[in-house]
Design a protein around this motif. Structure first.
Motif, short mmCIF file in Angstrom:
data_model
loop_
_atom_site.label_atom_id
_atom_site.label_comp_id
_atom_site.label_asym_id
_atom_site.label_seq_id
_atom_site.Cartn_x
_atom_site.Cartn_y
_atom_site.Cartn_z
N LEU A 180 46.61 43.15 33.49
CA LEU A 180 45.37 42.70 33.10
C LEU A 180 44.90 41.49 34.00
CD1 LEU A 180 43.21 42.41 30.93
CD2 LEU A 180 44.54 40.67 29.68
N LEU A 181 45.60 40.77 34.57
CA LEU A 181 45.25 39.70 35.43
C LEU A 181 44.67 40.20 36.70
CD1 LEU A 181 47.92 36.83 34.89
CD2 LEU A 181 45.41 36.79 34.43
N ALA A 182 45.44 41.41 37.13
CA ALA A 182 45.31 42.13 38.34
C ALA A 182 43.76 42.77 38.27
CB ALA A 182 46.27 43.10 38.66
N ALA A 183 43.49 43.45 37.06
CA ALA A 183 42.36 44.08 36.77
C ALA A 183 40.99 43.05 36.67
CB ALA A 183 42.50 44.90 35.47
N THR A 184 41.40 41.90 36.28
CA THR A 184 40.53 40.63 35.99
C THR A 184 40.07 40.32 37.33
OG1 THR A 184 41.36 40.16 33.93
CG2 THR A 184 39.94 38.52 35.21
N ALA A 185 41.08 39.94 38.23
CA ALA A 185 41.06 39.67 39.55
C ALA A 185 40.00 40.62 40.64
CB ALA A 185 42.17 39.17 40.33
N HIS A 186 40.28 42.04 40.21
CA HIS A 186 39.62 42.84 40.95
C HIS A 186 38.19 43.05 40.36
CE1 HIS A 186 38.61 46.95 43.05
NE2 HIS A 186 38.39 47.29 41.84
N ALA A 187 37.84 42.88 39.10
CA ALA A 187 36.65 42.85 38.65
C ALA A 187 35.93 41.84 39.07
CB ALA A 187 36.65 43.02 37.27
N ALA A 188 36.32 40.34 39.18
CA ALA A 188 35.78 39.43 39.67
C ALA A 188 34.99 39.45 40.94
CB ALA A 188 36.69 38.10 39.31
N ALA A 189 35.73 40.04 41.73
CA ALA A 189 35.40 40.23 43.20
C ALA A 189 33.77 40.77 43.26
CB ALA A 189 36.25 41.16 44.02
N ASP A 190 33.19 41.41 42.54
CA ASP A 190 31.89 41.77 42.48
C ASP A 190 31.03 41.37 41.03
OD1 ASP A 190 32.96 43.66 40.49
OD2 ASP A 190 32.19 45.32 41.51
N THR A 191 31.79 40.38 40.45
CA THR A 191 31.32 39.93 39.24
C THR A 191 30.92 38.58 39.08
OG1 THR A 191 32.30 41.72 37.98
CG2 THR A 191 31.40 39.80 36.52
N LEU A 192 29.64 38.12 38.84
CA LEU A 192 29.59 36.40 38.77
C LEU A 192 29.72 36.18 37.21
CD1 LEU A 192 28.02 34.08 40.10
CD2 LEU A 192 25.89 34.74 39.08
N GLU A 193 30.61 35.23 37.09
CA GLU A 193 30.90 34.58 35.82
C GLU A 193 30.26 33.61 35.45
OE1 GLU A 193 33.03 36.62 34.30
OE2 GLU A 193 34.29 37.78 35.65
#
Length: 533
Positions: free
Chosen positions: A18-31
């Motif tokens: 889950l953390l890996a998926a989140t990190a991957h998503a965060a690369a192109d996602t503004l939080e």
């Protein structure tokens, strides 16, 4: 034992995935932290910053704003105004489309404006555009929406008729002026704002909404300037607790915070350096008082006593503590060409104010043998709780007032504040919609939805009307100052401080520009720290 170790291993593997998926998503996602849950994504019904932030990504009006806050073309590529300031014509860009790819023309824009003023819509911001011909009568149900002074001479032109001159282009940056897809709103009702149903026209489109958690938006390929929208995805997080929001930012879970919790400024700067962004902000914070029921109805002496008892210097130095300035008026300083009014005792020492507070308290019929008991209501938020505790302590120490603190989830708080049925004292304040003192003072007119205190004064309203008809800017400013002075003399609210905007912005976020209204649409940002812009 083996079974427990096996389950623990599975949990660790799932967490790591889950953390890996989140990190991957965060690369192109503004939080983005966004404060409370938005009360609505119906642009015509939005009345707070939390929904406004999201709507400025989902929609674009006829006029837009640059990163610095300047007015720039939006749906309209250009516009002109008549010499008397009462007739505007906006010329749409060619080939505008909704987020579902269907054409968006001037007739759809007109239909949206008509829907905004229908009585059933109950748009709380309708008063901001009350100068459009017949708008108030339509909202009251006295005329059909077709009589609204907005029409389409052709598919690419939107024309406005106003009853007085007004800064219409600036007002058209407000959510109430965004083009709602009327056919879907009528067919789906409140469900038209849900993911899969919401059709918008801005730089992003809504793809997910998890209540009390987050809203996810993706770049809208149908947007006319999609090629220059650099961030593919933005997630707005519900962050009602400012301290938790800061922890999430520090841990890398957020790129931008909506606020910064009150704490020593020097420590914040030492910890976060240039990530801490503090700037002037055109807004003021006050405590509202319900003038339609006891104990504040027909008792201005009591209202003034409570105002006098609050030490604003202590509040801004030790409670808010992030550059806010003590407020003795409603209209904030910094508006070009306008000098705001102030309470007559603004220049007194606090000890002199305390003495006067005790005198007014006795005049109001209260004292040690008959102490006031009052309820102070605020929406769930760490800063608001700290401020409410400080105010309650000052009231008790100075006057002996007994204060019951009541915090509520944002939507409940907004509803109770608006209805004026159970509120006594409550958290108020306003961020200006445009750089015009009238836009703030108009919130205290008659039965308008934003007149939370229920203040009613024909002379105050006459001054606003006179300002509308003033022959020049200087005369208009003088009349608005007089109107504010009258509002302050009635002690309808208790001004506390003038806002600053305060955010934490991660180094990877580029394009962030401070501006007086603190609006930062994602389309102006990037995730490479501003490189190669």
């Amino acid at each position: 034992m083996k079974r427990r170790r096996w389950h623990a291993a599975i949990r660790r593997a799932a967490t790591a995935a889950l953390l890996a998926a989140t990190a991957h998503a965060a690369a192109d996602t503004l939080e983005r932290g966004n404060g409370p849950e938005p009360s609505t994504l119906d642009a015509h019904r939005c009345q707070e910053v939390a929904c406004g932030n999201v709507l400025r990504d989902l929609y674009e009006g006829l006029v837009a704003e640059s990163a610095e806050g300047r007015l720039v073309p939006g749906m309209a590529e250009r516009w002109e105004v008549s010499d008397d300031g009462r007739h505007y014509r906006f010329h749409l860009r060619e080939g505008l489309r909704w987020s579902d790819g269907t054409p968006l023309d001037a007739h759809a824009v007109v239909a949206s404006f008509r829907r905004a003023f229908e009585p059933a819509t109950a748009a709380p911001f309708a008063q901001a555009l009350e100068m459009i011909e017949h708008a108030p009568a339509i909202q009251r149900g006295e005329l059909p929406p077709e009589r609204l002074g907005v029409h389409a001479p052709d598919a690419r032109t939107v024309a406005f008729r106003l009853t007085r001159s007004a800064p219409l282009p600036a007002l058209l940056t407000l959510p109430i002026a965004f083009p709602v897809r009327v056919d879907r709103a009528r067919a789906l009702g409140a469900e038209h704002t849900r993911p899969g149903n919401l059709v918008s026209n801005g730089a992003y489109r809504l793809v997910a909404w998890t209540p009390q958690a987050s809203l996810t938006l993706e770049r809208n390929p149908a947007f006319h300037d999609a090629a220059n929208v650099r961030i593919p995805r933005v997630r707005f997080h519900v962050t009602e607790d400012a301290s938790s929001e800061l922890k999430r930012f520090a841990a890398g879970g957020l790129d931008i915070t909506e606020v910064v919790p009150p704490q020593p400024l020097a420590g914040l700067r030492a910890r976060f350096g240039e990530q801490l962004r503090i700037a002037p902000y055109l807004g003021s914070f006050w405590l509202g008082l319900n003038l339609e029921r006891p104990p504040f109805r027909d008792n201005p002496a009591l209202r003034e006593a409570l105002s006098l008892a609050i030490d604003r210097d202590i509040l801004t130095r030790h409670v808010t503590a992030l550059g806010e300035q003590p407020a003795y008026g409603i209209v904030p300083p910094g508006i070009d060409g306008h000098a705001p009014a102030a309470l007559p005792w603004a220049d007194m020492s606090q000890s002199e104010r305390v003495a006067l507070a005790r005198q007014r308290y006795r005049e109001a019929g209260y004292g040690d043998d008959r102490p006031l008991t009052v309820e102070l209501r605020y929406n769930t938020s760490t800063p608001h709780r700290r401020l409410a505790l400080a105010v309650a302590a000052m009231w008790r120490e100075t006057l002996g007032v007994r204060t019951r603190l009541r915090n509520e989830e944002w939507r409940v708080f907004v509803q109770n504040r608006r209805q004026r049925a159970i509120t006594e004292a409550f958290r108020g304040g306003w961020i200006m919609d445009v750089e015009d003192p009238r836009s703030l003072l108009a919130n205290f007119v008659g039965d308008t939805a934003l007149n939370w205190s229920g203040y009613r004064d024909p002379d105050f309203e006459a001054l606003l009307a006179a300002a509308d008809a003033a022959p020049d800017a200087a005369a208009r400013s003088a009349l608005l100052r007089e109107a504010e002075a009258r509002l302050l003399d009635a002690h309808a609210v208790i001004p506390l401080y003038y806002y600053t905007s305060k955010h934490l912005v991660a180094p990877r976020v580029g394009g962030w520009q401070a501006n007086p209204l603190d609006r930062h649409p994602t389309r102006h940002l990037d995730l490479d720290g501003g490189a190669a812009r």
